[in-house]
Design an enzyme around this catalytic site. Sequence first.
Site, PDB file in Angstrom:
ATOM      1  N   LYS A  20      33.470  36.344  37.738  1.00 21.73           N
ATOM      2  CA  LYS A  20      32.458  36.369  36.676  1.00 21.73           C
ATOM      3  C   LYS A  20      32.451  35.035  35.904  1.00 21.73           C
ATOM      4  O   LYS A  20      33.364  34.214  36.065  1.00 21.73           O
ATOM      5  CB  LYS A  20      32.750  37.548  35.739  1.00 21.73           C
ATOM      6  CG  LYS A  20      32.689  38.933  36.417  1.00 21.73           C
ATOM      7  CD  LYS A  20      32.984  40.025  35.392  1.00 21.73           C
ATOM      8  CE  LYS A  20      33.090  41.404  36.009  1.00 21.73           C
ATOM      9  NZ  LYS A  20      33.430  42.443  35.000  1.00 21.73           N
ATOM     10  N   PHE A  68      27.651  49.416  26.376  1.00 25.53           N
ATOM     11  CA  PHE A  68      27.976  48.009  26.620  1.00 25.53           C
ATOM     12  C   PHE A  68      27.084  47.361  27.679  1.00 25.53           C
ATOM     13  O   PHE A  68      27.277  46.199  28.031  1.00 25.53           O
ATOM     14  CB  PHE A  68      29.446  47.872  27.025  1.00 25.53           C
ATOM     15  CG  PHE A  68      29.845  48.718  28.211  1.00 25.53           C
ATOM     16  CD1 PHE A  68      29.656  48.249  29.506  1.00 25.53           C
ATOM     17  CD2 PHE A  68      30.404  49.976  28.029  1.00 25.53           C
ATOM     18  CE1 PHE A  68      30.011  49.026  30.600  1.00 25.53           C
ATOM     19  CE2 PHE A  68      30.759  50.762  29.126  1.00 25.53           C
ATOM     20  CZ  PHE A  68      30.567  50.279  30.408  1.00 25.53           C
ATOM     21  N   ARG A  96      40.736  46.364  44.985  1.00 27.17           N
ATOM     22  CA  ARG A  96      40.762  46.918  43.621  1.00 27.17           C
ATOM     23  C   ARG A  96      42.185  46.885  43.055  1.00 27.17           C
ATOM     24  O   ARG A  96      42.373  46.710  41.852  1.00 27.17           O
ATOM     25  CB  ARG A  96      40.230  48.352  43.620  1.00 27.17           C
ATOM     26  CG  ARG A  96      38.760  48.485  44.018  1.00 27.17           C
ATOM     27  CD  ARG A  96      37.802  48.171  42.909  1.00 27.17           C
ATOM     28  NE  ARG A  96      37.949  49.049  41.768  1.00 27.17           N
ATOM     29  CZ  ARG A  96      37.103  49.082  40.733  1.00 27.17           C
ATOM     30  NH1 ARG A  96      36.034  48.288  40.721  1.00 27.17           N
ATOM     31  NH2 ARG A  96      37.317  49.870  39.718  1.00 27.17           N
ATOM     32  N   THR A 102      40.294  48.283  34.977  1.00 27.62           N
ATOM     33  CA  THR A 102      39.132  47.696  34.295  1.00 27.62           C
ATOM     34  C   THR A 102      39.532  47.005  32.988  1.00 27.62           C
ATOM     35  O   THR A 102      39.074  45.894  32.705  1.00 27.62           O
ATOM     36  CB  THR A 102      38.076  48.790  34.015  1.00 27.62           C
ATOM     37  OG1 THR A 102      37.711  49.390  35.266  1.00 27.62           O
ATOM     38  CG2 THR A 102      36.842  48.222  33.345  1.00 27.62           C
ATOM     39  N   ASN A 123      36.869  40.403  31.799  1.00 32.34           N
ATOM     40  CA  ASN A 123      37.938  40.709  32.763  1.00 32.34           C
ATOM     41  C   ASN A 123      37.822  39.948  34.082  1.00 32.34           C
ATOM     42  O   ASN A 123      38.388  40.333  35.098  1.00 32.34           O
ATOM     43  CB  ASN A 123      38.075  42.220  32.963  1.00 32.34           C
ATOM     44  CG  ASN A 123      36.802  42.849  33.510  1.00 32.34           C
ATOM     45  OD1 ASN A 123      35.855  42.143  33.859  1.00 32.34           O
ATOM     46  ND2 ASN A 123      36.789  44.166  33.604  1.00 32.34           N
ATOM     47  N   GLU A 137      26.141  46.271  47.303  1.00 32.95           N
ATOM     48  CA  GLU A 137      26.358  45.012  46.587  1.00 32.95           C
ATOM     49  C   GLU A 137      26.263  43.808  47.526  1.00 32.95           C
ATOM     50  O   GLU A 137      25.685  42.773  47.164  1.00 32.95           O
ATOM     51  CB  GLU A 137      27.715  45.045  45.870  1.00 32.95           C
ATOM     52  CG  GLU A 137      27.696  46.018  44.682  1.00 32.95           C
ATOM     53  CD  GLU A 137      29.061  46.300  44.086  1.00 32.95           C
ATOM     54  OE1 GLU A 137      29.113  47.045  43.085  1.00 32.95           O
ATOM     55  OE2 GLU A 137      30.087  45.803  44.598  1.00 32.95           O
TER      56      GLU A 137
END
Length: 160
Positions: A20, A68, A96, A102, A123, A137
């Site tokens: 990200k 959010f 994962r 998370t 994160n 995705e």
Amino acid sequence: TFQDQELSAAELERSFIAIKPDGVQRGLIAEIIARFERKGYKLVAIKLVHPTKDFAEKHYDDLKGRPFFNGLTDFLSSGPVVAMVWEGQGVIKYGRKLIGATAPLASEPGTIRGDLAIAVGRNIIHGSDGPETAKDEIALWFKPEELLSYKKETDKWLYE
Ligand code: IDP
Ligand code: MG
């Protein structure tokens, strides 16, 4: 034979993994890629993308309606993201695990979020959470021709 073994379906499992904007800004691209690479997973697609707000909303479609959601999609579209597809046995579920929980403060040390992040909204990494989301995705972020199938010499040292 050992030399020219075909890759099994399990070894061809694929997951969508994205660094990200916070991970990119913090200079963690190589650090994050290295963890998937050292595990033995194979990088089959990678690009730097600056997603639009609209695209971020598509990516997080399942979270629409959460309080959010707006902040999350603003954030994902705030700068370049490293979009990747990683391949290998168990890559969705184990990816994962490499990523961690998370909320980074609930992530175990040794995980990417546990070692490298603090806030849930910062994160640093995304990973598909199951076979269906992985498929969706990958299709959202990549054209089929951007996914490369190739053999590595090390495949035979990773799989029996
Ligand atoms: P995941 O990234 O571990 O799969 P999801 O529940 O799919 O977690 O949520 C997607 C992203 O939304 C998270 O990575 C996190 O950045 C953000 N997020 C999730 N829950 C919250 C929250 O309670 N507050 C703020 N951001 C959140
Ligand atoms: Mg998720």
